[in-house]
Scaffold this motif. Structure first.
Motif, PDB file in Angstrom:
ATOM      1  N   THR A  54       0.850  -1.186   0.000  1.00  0.00           N
ATOM      2  CA  THR A  54       0.000   0.000   0.000  1.00  0.00           C
ATOM      3  C   THR A  54       0.890   1.241   0.000  1.00  0.00           C
ATOM      4  OG1 THR A  54      -0.099   0.207   2.409  1.00  0.00           O
ATOM      5  CG2 THR A  54      -1.770  -1.210   1.360  1.00  0.00           C
ATOM      6  N   GLU A  86      -7.346  -1.075  -6.357  1.00  0.00           N
ATOM      7  CA  GLU A  86      -8.105  -0.991  -5.121  1.00  0.00           C
ATOM      8  C   GLU A  86      -7.929  -2.284  -4.329  1.00  0.00           C
ATOM      9  OE1 GLU A  86     -12.625  -1.208  -5.058  1.00  0.00           O
ATOM     10  OE2 GLU A  86     -12.211   0.952  -5.177  1.00  0.00           O
ATOM     11  N   CYS A  87      -7.735  -2.166  -3.030  1.00  0.00           N
ATOM     12  CA  CYS A  87      -7.618  -3.341  -2.167  1.00  0.00           C
ATOM     13  C   CYS A  87      -8.977  -4.035  -2.105  1.00  0.00           C
ATOM     14  CB  CYS A  87      -7.164  -2.922  -0.772  1.00  0.00           C
ATOM     15  SG  CYS A  87      -7.095  -4.282   0.403  1.00  0.00           S
ATOM     16  N   PRO A  88      -9.031  -5.334  -2.384  1.00  0.00           N
ATOM     17  CA  PRO A  88     -10.323  -6.025  -2.381  1.00  0.00           C
ATOM     18  C   PRO A  88     -10.954  -6.113  -0.984  1.00  0.00           C
ATOM     19  CG  PRO A  88      -8.526  -7.577  -2.752  1.00  0.00           C
ATOM     20  CD  PRO A  88      -7.938  -6.208  -2.737  1.00  0.00           C
ATOM     21  N   VAL A  89     -10.142  -6.043   0.059  1.00  0.00           N
ATOM     22  CA  VAL A  89     -10.661  -6.153   1.426  1.00  0.00           C
ATOM     23  C   VAL A  89     -11.096  -4.796   1.964  1.00  0.00           C
ATOM     24  CG1 VAL A  89     -10.059  -6.834   3.784  1.00  0.00           C
ATOM     25  CG2 VAL A  89      -9.201  -8.158   1.858  1.00  0.00           C
ATOM     26  N   ASP A  90     -10.321  -3.765   1.684  1.00  0.00           N
ATOM     27  CA  ASP A  90     -10.611  -2.415   2.163  1.00  0.00           C
ATOM     28  C   ASP A  90     -10.480  -1.461   0.984  1.00  0.00           C
ATOM     29  OD1 ASP A  90     -10.736   0.102   3.303  1.00  0.00           O
ATOM     30  OD2 ASP A  90      -9.239  -0.302   4.851  1.00  0.00           O
ATOM     31  N   ARG A  91     -11.575  -1.069   0.415  1.00  0.00           N
ATOM     32  CA  ARG A  91     -11.573  -0.285  -0.818  1.00  0.00           C
ATOM     33  C   ARG A  91     -10.946   1.097  -0.651  1.00  0.00           C
ATOM     34  NH1 ARG A  91     -17.299  -1.324  -3.606  1.00  0.00           N
ATOM     35  NH2 ARG A  91     -16.074  -0.920  -5.458  1.00  0.00           N
ATOM     36  N   ARG A  93      -8.035   1.531   0.624  1.00  0.00           N
ATOM     37  CA  ARG A  93      -6.590   1.331   0.453  1.00  0.00           C
ATOM     38  C   ARG A  93      -6.249   1.064  -1.000  1.00  0.00           C
ATOM     39  NH1 ARG A  93      -4.455  -2.802   4.902  1.00  0.00           N
ATOM     40  NH2 ARG A  93      -3.309  -3.291   3.045  1.00  0.00           N
TER      41      ARG A  93
END
Length: 146
Positions: A54, A86-91, A93
């Motif tokens: 990140t 985009e982070c799949p767990v926390d958009r 991030r």
């Protein structure tokens, strides 16, 4: 055994040659147009060795502000060297990685230095390697203090 001053003399003579040789490592043709600075090399090395990170992780490792890391990532993303997803767990991030198109060139570029360090460090014990790296970090911090 040498004195501290003898070692300082050796290192003062050696360091300019090390830096000079590192600066002469040719930038691959595919990357020359990007005007990469040493800060970019460090960022690319983290992404190459540690995988996707990140922006905040990059900032922490580079010891810079997240906004500065974000600017660097944005610059290299616009040039097509890095990809932001985009982070799949926390958009909220953003995950940063080297693009597939440029990864081989970055690997070739950084491999010469990595291989030289492997050759130099391989004969040392784990404790000796840790001491060596710790000493270089302490030197860098002392130089930055002025």
């Amino acid at each position: 055994m040498s004195t501290v001053d003898d070692s300082v003399r050796e290192l003062l003579l050696l360091m300019p040659r090390l830096v000079g040789r590192a600066k002469k490592l040719p930038v691959p043709a595919e990357l020359r147009s990007f005007a990469l600075a040493p800060r970019h090399i460090t960022l690319l090395a983290y992404l190459l060795f540690d995988g996707p990170l990140t922006v905040n992780e990059l900032a922490a490792r580079l010891e810079i502000a997240p906004t500065t890391a974000s600017l660097m990532v944005g610059e290299l993303s616009r040039q097509g060297v890095l990809q932001r997803t985009e982070c799949p767990v926390d958009r909220r991030r953003t995950i940063v990685t080297i693009t597939d198109d440029h990864r081989p060139a970055v690997e070739r570029w950084l491999s010469a230095g990595a291989n030289a360090w492997r050759k130099a460090l391989a004969p040392l014990t784990r404790e000796q390697r840790e001491l060596f790296v710790g000493t270089l970090r302490a030197y860098q911090e002392a130089v930055c203090e002025g």
